[in-house]
Write a protein that holds these residues in place. Structure first.
Motif, PDB file in Angstrom:
ATOM      1  N   CYS A 140     132.271 137.328  12.047  1.00  0.00           N
ATOM      2  CA  CYS A 140     131.485 136.653  12.366  1.00  0.00           C
ATOM      3  C   CYS A 140     132.063 135.655  12.306  1.00  0.00           C
ATOM      4  CB  CYS A 140     130.104 136.332  11.274  1.00  0.00           C
ATOM      5  SG  CYS A 140     128.457 135.499  11.939  1.00  0.00           S
ATOM      6  N   ALA A 141     132.780 135.024  11.297  1.00  0.00           N
ATOM      7  CA  ALA A 141     133.585 133.467  11.390  1.00  0.00           C
ATOM      8  C   ALA A 141     134.700 133.946  12.953  1.00  0.00           C
ATOM      9  CB  ALA A 141     134.080 133.019  10.780  1.00  0.00           C
ATOM     10  N   ALA A 210     141.638 140.844  -1.344  1.00  0.00           N
ATOM     11  CA  ALA A 210     140.330 140.627  -1.891  1.00  0.00           C
ATOM     12  C   ALA A 210     141.878 138.546  -1.345  1.00  0.00           C
ATOM     13  CB  ALA A 210     140.235 140.344  -3.385  1.00  0.00           C
ATOM     14  N   LEU A 211     142.220 138.304  -1.795  1.00  0.00           N
ATOM     15  CA  LEU A 211     143.188 137.116  -1.097  1.00  0.00           C
ATOM     16  C   LEU A 211     142.942 137.217   0.197  1.00  0.00           C
ATOM     17  CD1 LEU A 211     144.079 134.424  -2.132  1.00  0.00           C
ATOM     18  CD2 LEU A 211     146.429 135.243  -2.853  1.00  0.00           C
ATOM     19  N   ILE A 218     137.947 132.036   5.530  1.00  0.00           N
ATOM     20  CA  ILE A 218     138.061 130.461   5.747  1.00  0.00           C
ATOM     21  C   ILE A 218     139.143 129.791   5.997  1.00  0.00           C
ATOM     22  CG2 ILE A 218     139.153 128.473   4.514  1.00  0.00           C
ATOM     23  CD1 ILE A 218     139.293 130.076   1.836  1.00  0.00           C
ATOM     24  N   ALA A 219     140.417 130.290   7.555  1.00  0.00           N
ATOM     25  CA  ALA A 219     140.831 130.016   8.441  1.00  0.00           C
ATOM     26  C   ALA A 219     140.127 130.681  10.361  1.00  0.00           C
ATOM     27  CB  ALA A 219     141.977 131.525   7.830  1.00  0.00           C
ATOM     28  N   LEU A 223     139.071 127.805  12.591  1.00  0.00           N
ATOM     29  CA  LEU A 223     138.448 127.749  13.659  1.00  0.00           C
ATOM     30  C   LEU A 223     137.605 128.111  14.239  1.00  0.00           C
ATOM     31  CD1 LEU A 223     141.175 130.498  13.215  1.00  0.00           C
ATOM     32  CD2 LEU A 223     142.168 128.676  14.453  1.00  0.00           C
ATOM     33  N   ALA A 224     136.532 128.280  13.503  1.00  0.00           N
ATOM     34  CA  ALA A 224     134.922 128.743  14.292  1.00  0.00           C
ATOM     35  C   ALA A 224     134.403 126.673  14.927  1.00  0.00           C
ATOM     36  CB  ALA A 224     134.102 128.716  13.718  1.00  0.00           C
ATOM     37  N   GLY A 225     134.299 125.501  13.454  1.00  0.00           N
ATOM     38  CA  GLY A 225     134.566 124.344  13.199  1.00  0.00           C
ATOM     39  C   GLY A 225     135.323 123.592  14.360  1.00  0.00           C
ATOM     40  N   ARG A 226     136.031 124.255  14.511  1.00  0.00           N
ATOM     41  CA  ARG A 226     137.271 122.979  15.482  1.00  0.00           C
ATOM     42  C   ARG A 226     137.030 123.786  16.967  1.00  0.00           C
ATOM     43  NH1 ARG A 226     139.612 121.410  19.191  1.00  0.00           N
ATOM     44  NH2 ARG A 226     141.646 120.770  19.670  1.00  0.00           N
ATOM     45  N   PHE A 227     136.496 125.195  17.507  1.00  0.00           N
ATOM     46  CA  PHE A 227     136.556 125.578  18.819  1.00  0.00           C
ATOM     47  C   PHE A 227     135.001 125.821  19.337  1.00  0.00           C
ATOM     48  CE2 PHE A 227     141.113 126.643  17.586  1.00  0.00           C
ATOM     49  CZ  PHE A 227     141.338 126.256  18.746  1.00  0.00           C
TER      50      PHE A 227
END
Length: 234
Positions: A140-141, A210-211, A218-219, A223-227
């Motif tokens: 989704c992100a 899991a990590l 998170i990445a 990137l979603a917030g940036r682009f």
């Protein structure tokens, strides 16, 4: 407000035959094909289930989110919603909610089909649940991020290809057993490892798997917030 937006988005999605086919029919048909190919065999179910889940994450969630947000942005639907009383978070949640729920339901249906076709019940359902939640969140992100660099809904078929294939290939690597740690840098590897461990595979790489899923989620969110864009691209 979120429910109303979600219902409206679901109606828009189902009216578009191409988008509906990619989001609903393609993953179901592919997952059913994989399950029927086993023909009652006991081995190989881990790879089948991994592919079923990854196609649900890739087609139903990732590609659909990218296409839907791009289309809604280009026809100014996002901009009109943003001028209303709902906040940005509410608008995005309402649009993404039906796609996320569709992806989860579809994955569960495909898992049921596999079990009915002869797949064993997972020995570690907690790891399967972790893969399901992580895969949906990651896809989704990533879809929100990819929509920001996609000019039109038609171009989504091209812009989503790299991440989609990386997701599938990484998942196949991960489901094959113990892998080298650098391979977890490929999206999907952690998901494949978690699914493999859920079906009785090696469990010594659960931590790195899991990590990997968490870091990719998170990445993708960063990137979603940036682009991500609300207005049409020039």
């Amino acid at each position: 407000m979120i429910v109303a937006l979600g219902v409206a988005e679901l109606k828009l999605l189902l009216r578009n035959r191409t988008a509906a086919a990619l989001a609903v029919l393609m993953p179901l048909a592919t997952g059913l094909f994989f399950a029927l190919q086993m023909d009652g065999e006991e081995g190989g179910w881990t790879m089948v289930v991994t592919l079923q889940l990854l196609f649900s994450f890739g087609f139903t969630v990732y590609v659909t989110v990218t296409t839907a947000l791009t289309a809604r942005r280009q026809d100014l639907y996002l901009k009109r919603l943003r001028t209303g009383a709902a906040s940005d978070v509410v608008v995005l949640t309402g649009i993404l909610l039906p796609v996320v729920l569709l992806g989860v339901v579809q994955a569960l249906v495909l898992l049921g089909i596999s079990v009915a076709a002869g797949a064993p019940v997972p020995a570690r359902p907690d790891l399967l649940a972790l893969a399901l939640v992580g895969g949906v969140a990651l896809s989704c992100a990533a879809g929100v991020a990819t929509s920001g660099v996609t000019g039109t809904a038609e171009l989504a078929q091209i812009t989503t290809a790299p991440f989609f294939f990386a997701l599938i290939i990484g998942g196949l690597f991960g489901s094959d057993g113990v892998v080298d740690l650098p391979v977890f840098l490929v999206p999907g590897t952690g998901l494949g490892s978690l699914v493999g461990a859920a079906w009785g595979g090696p469990t010594d790489q659960i931590g790195p798997a899991a990590l990997s899923v968490a870091l990719w989620a998170i990445a993708a969110t960063a990137l979603a917030g940036r682009f991500f864009r609300w207005d049409p691209r020039g």
